[in-house]
Motif scaffolding. Structure first.
Motif, mmCIF file in Angstrom:
data_model
loop_
_atom_site.group_PDB
_atom_site.id
_atom_site.type_symbol
_atom_site.label_atom_id
_atom_site.label_comp_id
_atom_site.label_asym_id
_atom_site.label_seq_id
_atom_site.Cartn_x
_atom_site.Cartn_y
_atom_site.Cartn_z
ATOM 1 N N ILE A 1 -29.762 33.687 -32.488
ATOM 2 C CA ILE A 1 -29.892 33.360 -33.912
ATOM 3 C C ILE A 1 -29.013 34.296 -34.735
ATOM 4 O O ILE A 1 -29.454 35.357 -35.183
ATOM 5 N N PRO A 2 -27.756 33.937 -34.948
ATOM 6 C CA PRO A 2 -26.891 34.782 -35.777
ATOM 7 C C PRO A 2 -27.251 34.658 -37.258
ATOM 8 O O PRO A 2 -27.671 33.594 -37.719
ATOM 9 N N CYS A 3 -27.085 35.742 -37.993
ATOM 10 C CA CYS A 3 -27.365 35.752 -39.430
ATOM 11 C C CYS A 3 -26.111 36.051 -40.247
ATOM 12 O O CYS A 3 -26.213 36.316 -41.454
ATOM 13 N N GLU A 4 -24.937 36.027 -39.610
ATOM 14 C CA GLU A 4 -23.708 36.240 -40.345
ATOM 15 C C GLU A 4 -23.519 35.141 -41.390
ATOM 16 O O GLU A 4 -23.891 33.987 -41.170
ATOM 17 N N LEU A 5 -22.917 35.510 -42.523
ATOM 18 C CA LEU A 5 -22.840 34.584 -43.654
ATOM 19 C C LEU A 5 -21.628 33.667 -43.555
ATOM 20 O O LEU A 5 -20.753 33.662 -44.425
ATOM 21 N N ILE A 6 -21.580 32.887 -42.486
ATOM 22 C CA ILE A 6 -20.562 31.844 -42.370
ATOM 23 C C ILE A 6 -21.282 30.543 -42.072
ATOM 24 O O ILE A 6 -22.359 30.529 -41.471
ATOM 25 N N ASN B 1 -29.568 28.224 -22.919
ATOM 26 C CA ASN B 1 -29.635 29.012 -24.146
ATOM 27 C C ASN B 1 -29.677 28.084 -25.353
ATOM 28 O O ASN B 1 -29.064 27.019 -25.340
ATOM 29 N N GLU B 2 -30.417 28.508 -26.369
ATOM 30 C CA GLU B 2 -30.465 27.765 -27.624
ATOM 31 C C GLU B 2 -29.713 28.562 -28.689
ATOM 32 O O GLU B 2 -30.020 29.727 -28.932
ATOM 33 N N PHE B 3 -28.716 27.920 -29.295
ATOM 34 C CA PHE B 3 -27.978 28.544 -30.393
ATOM 35 C C PHE B 3 -28.412 27.887 -31.701
ATOM 36 O O PHE B 3 -28.450 26.661 -31.801
ATOM 37 N N TYR B 4 -28.707 28.700 -32.687
ATOM 38 C CA TYR B 4 -29.185 28.211 -33.973
ATOM 39 C C TYR B 4 -28.215 28.622 -35.075
ATOM 40 O O TYR B 4 -27.663 29.728 -35.046
ATOM 41 N N SER B 5 -28.024 27.745 -36.049
ATOM 42 C CA SER B 5 -27.314 28.133 -37.258
ATOM 43 C C SER B 5 -28.353 28.490 -38.322
ATOM 44 O O SER B 5 -29.464 27.947 -38.323
ATOM 45 N N THR B 6 -27.980 29.398 -39.213
ATOM 46 C CA THR B 6 -28.968 29.915 -40.152
ATOM 47 C C THR B 6 -28.404 30.028 -41.564
ATOM 48 O O THR B 6 -27.197 30.103 -41.782
ATOM 49 N N LEU B 7 -29.337 30.076 -42.494
ATOM 50 C CA LEU B 7 -29.066 30.499 -43.855
ATOM 51 C C LEU B 7 -30.059 31.611 -44.160
ATOM 52 O O LEU B 7 -31.275 31.414 -44.025
ATOM 53 N N VAL B 8 -29.564 32.773 -44.515
ATOM 54 C CA VAL B 8 -30.437 33.907 -44.840
ATOM 55 C C VAL B 8 -30.242 34.246 -46.307
ATOM 56 O O VAL B 8 -29.127 34.236 -46.817
ATOM 57 N N ASP B 9 -31.330 34.547 -46.977
ATOM 58 C CA ASP B 9 -31.243 34.796 -48.411
ATOM 59 C C ASP B 9 -32.270 35.856 -48.804
ATOM 60 O O ASP B 9 -33.474 35.605 -48.805
ATOM 61 N N ARG B 10 -31.770 37.043 -49.060
ATOM 62 C CA ARG B 10 -32.564 38.123 -49.628
ATOM 63 C C ARG B 10 -31.597 39.164 -50.169
ATOM 64 O O ARG B 10 -30.699 39.585 -49.446
ATOM 65 N N ILE B 11 -31.771 39.571 -51.407
ATOM 66 C CA ILE B 11 -30.907 40.594 -51.979
ATOM 67 C C ILE B 11 -31.397 41.956 -51.513
ATOM 68 O O ILE B 11 -32.554 42.322 -51.726
ATOM 69 N N VAL B 12 -30.517 42.701 -50.841
ATOM 70 C CA VAL B 12 -30.875 44.006 -50.266
ATOM 71 C C VAL B 12 -29.915 45.066 -50.819
ATOM 72 O O VAL B 12 -28.836 45.287 -50.266
ATOM 73 N N PRO B 13 -30.284 45.731 -51.909
ATOM 74 C CA PRO B 13 -29.405 46.779 -52.463
ATOM 75 C C PRO B 13 -29.204 47.962 -51.519
ATOM 76 O O PRO B 13 -28.207 48.668 -51.611
ATOM 77 N N GLY B 14 -30.172 48.214 -50.620
ATOM 78 C CA GLY B 14 -29.995 49.270 -49.633
ATOM 79 C C GLY B 14 -30.678 50.572 -49.996
ATOM 80 O O GLY B 14 -31.731 50.593 -50.630
#
Length: 473
Positions: free
Chosen positions: A166-171, A203-216
């Motif tokens: 489950i990649p979370c990269e923003l592409i 193997n199962e590959f999933y595409s994702t959309l992740v959304d949370r503002i993380v100032p750090g």
């Protein structure tokens, strides 16, 4: 005052169930926070092994605190102020594959591990023909997909089951992109047809959309927070309370990761594109509009835009009159989402700089506003004024008419340098398909309206134009 250590743990140290490529703020405030919520309710009972994807990283800093850190939630959620903190106990340990190759390979031998997450930046999912298995074994720098392929191949050689990846990269289509890259390495390294079949079938590959503002890391308040909490934490991370996690793929992932049962805003779907369009349109679109217009009016942050009567009305109208009517999702769902976005924009605890939103502005306008611009014109037969003003403001800035530096890709900067200051600057910019993917002057009336707003920016300033557009409707 002592630093965070194992004496602060309250939960059992569960067996490893997750490999996580990336130790940065986002994954720790997003994925590891969610795993903590499941573990607190006894729903997952699994820990994380964090793999450092680059030769330099923060695994040593995490290990110095026994892999504990604090997540600080601050913001507005459902109209209510949220201010809370929690020690996250999800991470069991870390691995540096550049110096601990055998330990890295041992992760493939663990039958308890089922899931692989990653967030290695948008550039992380890339193929490099110079990567080899020998280079990885010797600790030389290599891409994330190459290192993952090496791990998967060892798992395959052991005859074990595959993973949920489950990649979370923003592409867009990140799962498909990662799988394609792994198969490229399988071909480059001659790993054999059986391995390719194992990748495809086990193997199962999933595409994702992740959304949370993380100032750090809240650098300006860290000492005060440590005094309040009673311990030192060099890895604390601040985030907003809102999140949404959209996963495209096999719905069995809900059994593997019972996030919904834990109260997490998870969506598992056969098609994540409507959700991606929603986020890109309603969150990223207004960001892209307010950045040039607000900065030219002397505003510096998203919060200042939302606290300004003129600009709040302008952005609110853009959302509800120009964007929501043309996004292909149920209106009530979009309105609800927009309400949440406005709360996030108004978050008093996050100082989101408009200058930060200006990075790669031309490609952002092309991806975030132009699709809805075209939909709006096709539906109503007229031009969306607010998106058009944003376009004119970008052209004003990129023509060197403001004090702002241009922070864009080399090809975009070079393209504007060629036309900057010319008599036909606006036509040349709008008609260049390298900027927008098409010749925008082909949209009837667009060049005239952009030219009108461009000239008015010099004569009136963006605030007066915003006031006039607000008054028109």
């Amino acid at each position: 005052m002592e630093s965070l250590n194992n004496s602060f743990r309250k939960l059992p140290q569960y067996p490893n169930k997750v490999i996580q490529f990336g130790e940065g703020n986002f994954l720790r405030a997003f994925i590891d926070w969610q795993i903590q919520q499941m573990n607190k309710q006894g729903l997952f009972k699994g820990g994380v092994q964090v793999v450092q994807p680059l030769p330099t990283g923060r695994v040593k800093e995490l290990d110095a605190q026994d892999d504990l850190y604090t997540v600080l939630l601050e913001g507005i959620l459902d109209g209510k102020k949220v201010q809370s903190h929690e020690i996250i106990e999800s991470i069991n340990g870390t691995v540096n594959p550049y110096t601990e190759y055998d330990k890295y390979m041992a992760l493939a031998e663990d039958d308890n591990i089922e899931v692989i997450f990653s967030n290695t930046t948008e550039a992380g999912i890339a193929f490099d023909e110079n990567d080899t298995l020998d280079k990885i074994k010797q600790g030389e720098k290599s891409s994330y997909p190459a290192k993952l392929t090496a791990l998967l191949y060892h798992r395959f050689e052991l005859g074990k089951k595959g993973f949920h990846i489950i990649p979370c990269e923003l592409i867009n289509h990140n799962g498909d992109a990662l799988k394609k890259t792994i198969l490229q390495y399988a071909d480059l390294w001659n790993l054999g047809e059986d391995f390719v079949n194992w990748i495809n079938n086990d193997n199962e590959f999933y595409s994702t959309l992740v959304d949370r503002i993380v100032p750090g890391y809240p650098r300006d308040r860290a000492k005060d927070l440590e005094a309040e909490w009673g311990y030192k934490d060099q890895n604390m991370v601040k985030t907003e309370p809102f999140l949404i996690f959209v996963i495209e793929g096999n719905k069995d992932i809900e059994k593997v990761l019972p996030l919904k049962e834990a109260g997490i805003n998870l969506v598992v779907t056969d098609d994540m594109q409507p959700y991606r369009n929603r986020k890109v349109s309603i969150l990223n679109g207004p960001h892209t509009t307010m950045s040039p217009i607000g900065r030219l009016a002397g505003l510096e942050t998203v919060g200042q835009v939302m606290a300004d009567r003129d600009f709040y009305r302008f952005i609110d109208d853009e959302m509800h009159k120009e964007i929501i009517p043309v996004v292909p999702l149920p209106k009530d769902e979009l309105e609800s989402y927009a309400k949440g976005i406005q709360e996030r924009f108004e978050n008093p605890y996050v100082k989101h700089q408009l200058s930060a939103l200006a990075l790669n502005s031309i490609s952002k306008y092309r991806a975030r506003l132009l699709p809805n611009y075209k939909r709006y014109y096709e539906k109503y037969g007229k031009l969306p004024k607010r998106m058009t003003l944003a376009l004119a403001a970008y052209l004003w800035i990129y023509n060197g008419k403001s004090e702002f530096d241009i922070n864009d890709t080399a090809d975009i900067v070079a393209g504007f340098e060629k036309i900057k200051g010319t008599d036909d600057y606006i036509h040349a910019a709008l008609s260049n398909p390298d900027f927008w993917g098409k010749d925008l002057t082909k949209i009837p009336g667009l060049e005239d309206l952009v030219t009108k707003y461009y000239n008015e920016i010099g004569n009136k300033g963006t605030r007066q134009i915003v006031q006039e557009i607000n008054a028109e409707e």
